[in-house]
Design a protein around this motif. Structure first.
Motif: not given
Length: 337
Positions: A295-314
């Motif tokens: 939840x803290x990661x999503x708050x810091x990155x925003x949902x869009x970037x969080x998903x891309x980061x978690x998937x390894x796309x960025x």
């Protein structure tokens, strides 16, 4: 003894939040530059140096456009400067209080913060690549006027029509106007804001450490080591200096070069150390994110970037200048209470 790792992590987290405030300030500066572009096009269409009825008078009309645009450019960049310096002074004042709070939470008992008068002076005197923010913005306004006149003269001399002149300013539609002259000035404004905001927070912290030099005896340079780290910051990463004398402590012989920014878009920050404190290795944005809950990661990155980061796309380097969810200064203050 201060928990310097906890202090560094807190300052790194704070820097990420400041990046989001920086994104908001940048967005407003770019909006002003785009409004200035509309002024230039409006002047061009009203005065029209390419009007065939007045052939032979093209360059005089270009000069007139340059004079009128120059006045608008000066007013626009003065407005950008006033707003930016006001935000900088607020940031300096806030970061002085925040530096004391974070240091105390980590066991380093600082007691003195900067006064509003001191904060204003620090903001006004802050240098960005050797010049004040006021000088940078003033120069950008003059450069915009000069570049506009140059392009219009060039097009008029080549017997270009009004459409050619507008295109020379706005750029090519097929390229989504990315080659327009004002895109350059948007980038200049962004670089000034980015470096100035970093400088404001670092100057606030450094001056606060100096005001508490009975407690703070050393300072250490911390920065994210990634593909965007400059050679100068890579070389100074982890360097420690005595606060009062500025002499190097431990490895390296370079005396303290003054608080960051050390170059345009510098991301280095300074950590205070007491007599018994040990230097820290240096927090990275990746380490910080890994230590957070989802939840803290999503708050810091925003949902869009969080998903891309978690998937390894960025990659991590794409997240360092995180600005996907801009914060106003008021919102940042609410988060700090």
């Amino acid at each position: 003894m201060a928990d310097t790792k906890a202090l560094e992590a807190s300052l790194t987290s704070r820097d990420v939040s400041l990046l989001r405030v920086q994104a908001d300030v940048t967005r407003r500066a770019i909006r002003d530059v785009r409004d200035l572009e509309k002024v230039a096009v409006s002047l061009l269409r009203r005065i029209d140096p390419a009007d065939p009825v007045r052939r032979g008078d093209q360059l005089n009309r270009v000069t007139r456009i340059g004079a009128e645009f120059g006045e608008e450019a000066r007013a626009t960049y003065r407005r950008i400067t006033r707003r930016f310096l006001g935000t900088q002074a607020d940031i300096v004042g806030d970061e002085s209080v925040e530096a004391v709070r974070l240091a105390q939470a980590a066991g380093l008992n600082l007691k003195r913060t900067l006064t509003p008068t001191q904060a204003k002076k620090v903001a006004e005197d802050l240098l960005i690549d050797g010049a004040t923010a006021s000088s940078h913005f003033s120069r950008q306004g003059r450069s915009a006027r000069d570049e506009l006149v140059r392009r219009l003269r060039q097009t008029a001399t080549a017997d270009g029509n009004l459409t050619d002149m507008v295109r020379s300013i706005r750029g090519e539609k097929e390229l989504q106007y990315t080659n327009g002259m004002f895109r350059t000035f948007e980038r200049h404004a962004q670089a000034t804001v980015t470096t100035g905001m970093s400088g404001a927070s670092n100057a606030a912290r450094y001056e606060t450490y100096v005001a508490n030099d009975d407690v703070v005896t050393m300072i250490q340079a911390i920065n994210p080591l990634d593909g965007r780290t400059s050679d100068i910051c890579r070389a100074r990463a982890g360097r420690t200096w005595a606060l009062r004398s500025g002499r190097a402590v431990g490895h390296g012989t370079e005396s303290f070069p003054g608080p960051p920014p050390w170059h345009i878009r510098c991301r280095t920050t300074l950590v205070p150390l007491g007599r018994q404190d040990n230097p820290v290795r240096g927090q990275t944005f990746g380490n910080l994110l890994d230590s957070m809950s989802e939840s803290q990661q999503k708050e810091m990155l925003g949902p869009g970037k969080f998903e891309l980061w978690r998937k390894g796309d960025i990659a991590m380097a794409d997240l360092i200048d995180q600005s996907g969810r801009p914060l106003t200064l008021a919102q940042l203050r609410e988060r700090s209470t």
